[in-house]
Scaffold this motif. Structure first.
Motif, PDB file in Angstrom:
ATOM      1  N   LEU A 152       0.806  -1.222   0.000  1.00 37.10           N
ATOM      2  CA  LEU A 152       0.000   0.000   0.000  1.00 37.10           C
ATOM      3  C   LEU A 152       0.838   1.271   0.000  1.00 37.10           C
ATOM      4  O   LEU A 152       0.449   2.268  -0.605  1.00 37.10           O
TER       5      LEU A 152
ATOM      6  N   SER B 151       1.295   2.219  -3.462  1.00 37.41           N
ATOM      7  CA  SER B 151       0.110   2.260  -4.326  1.00 37.41           C
ATOM      8  C   SER B 151      -0.252   3.690  -4.699  1.00 37.41           C
ATOM      9  O   SER B 151       0.149   4.641  -4.029  1.00 37.41           O
TER      10      SER B 151
ATOM     11  N   MET C 187      -1.171   2.542   8.949  1.00 37.32           N
ATOM     12  CA  MET C 187      -1.696   1.283   8.412  1.00 37.32           C
ATOM     13  C   MET C 187      -2.043   0.321   9.540  1.00 37.32           C
ATOM     14  O   MET C 187      -3.065  -0.379   9.475  1.00 37.32           O
TER      15      MET C 187
ATOM     16  N   ASP D  91      -8.452  -0.506   0.129  1.00 37.01           N
ATOM     17  CA  ASP D  91      -7.111  -1.109   0.140  1.00 37.01           C
ATOM     18  C   ASP D  91      -7.060  -2.523  -0.423  1.00 37.01           C
ATOM     19  O   ASP D  91      -6.339  -3.382   0.076  1.00 37.01           O
TER      20      ASP D  91
END
Length: 144
Positions: free
Chosen positions: A23, A26, A37, A74
């Motif tokens: 992520l 991303s 996170m 996500d």
């Protein structure tokens, strides 16, 4: 079901290093801090796909009250595991999960996977004029 893989929604099984590793690079969560996170995973209904050996290869999380609404966020499958039907299996498992039945609305935002989500009943907003957002796409790149 996909041979050689299993799905789990046990947050304790989620591999934060794999999740954050993907992520943070991303387009939608670039630079997300590890601590952010961790908080997101701890406060969401998470789904992971794992190899039979226990390696996490896919992830998605639902932000939900379990009663009226949920936001799918996500979602990813690691590149080396794509093309095996894992994303379809993951989304089907989420949509079918008993804890998510009876919700009035499920939302998501995507710039590149519309066809995947359409297979599960997602569509463009029927009344986009009703929705508003406070969007901070570069929040993780700002220096504190």
């Amino acid at each position: 079901m996909v041979a050689g893989y299993k799905i789990s929604s046990d947050t304790k099984q989620m591999d934060l290093s794999v999740i954050h590793g993907y992520l943070s690079g991303s387009y939608w969560a670039k630079g997300v801090p590890l601590s952010t996170m961790q908080t997101a995973v701890n406060n969401s209904f998470c789904f992971g796909i794992f190899t039979d050996e226990g390696q996490q290869v896919a992830f998605a999380r639902m932000i939900t009250d379990y009663a009226t609404s949920a936001y799918l966020a996500d979602v990813f499958v690691l590149p080396e595991h794509r093309g095996k039907g894992l994303s379809k299996w993951l989304i089907q498992a989420i949509v079918d999960d008993p804890k998510l039945q009876g919700l009035r609305r499920m939302l998501l935002a995507t710039s590149d996977a519309h066809n995947l989500y359409k297979k599960f009943g997602f569509s463009a907003l029927a009344s986009p004029e009703l929705f508003m957002e406070l969007h901070r796409p570069d929040i993780y790149q700002k220096k504190v």
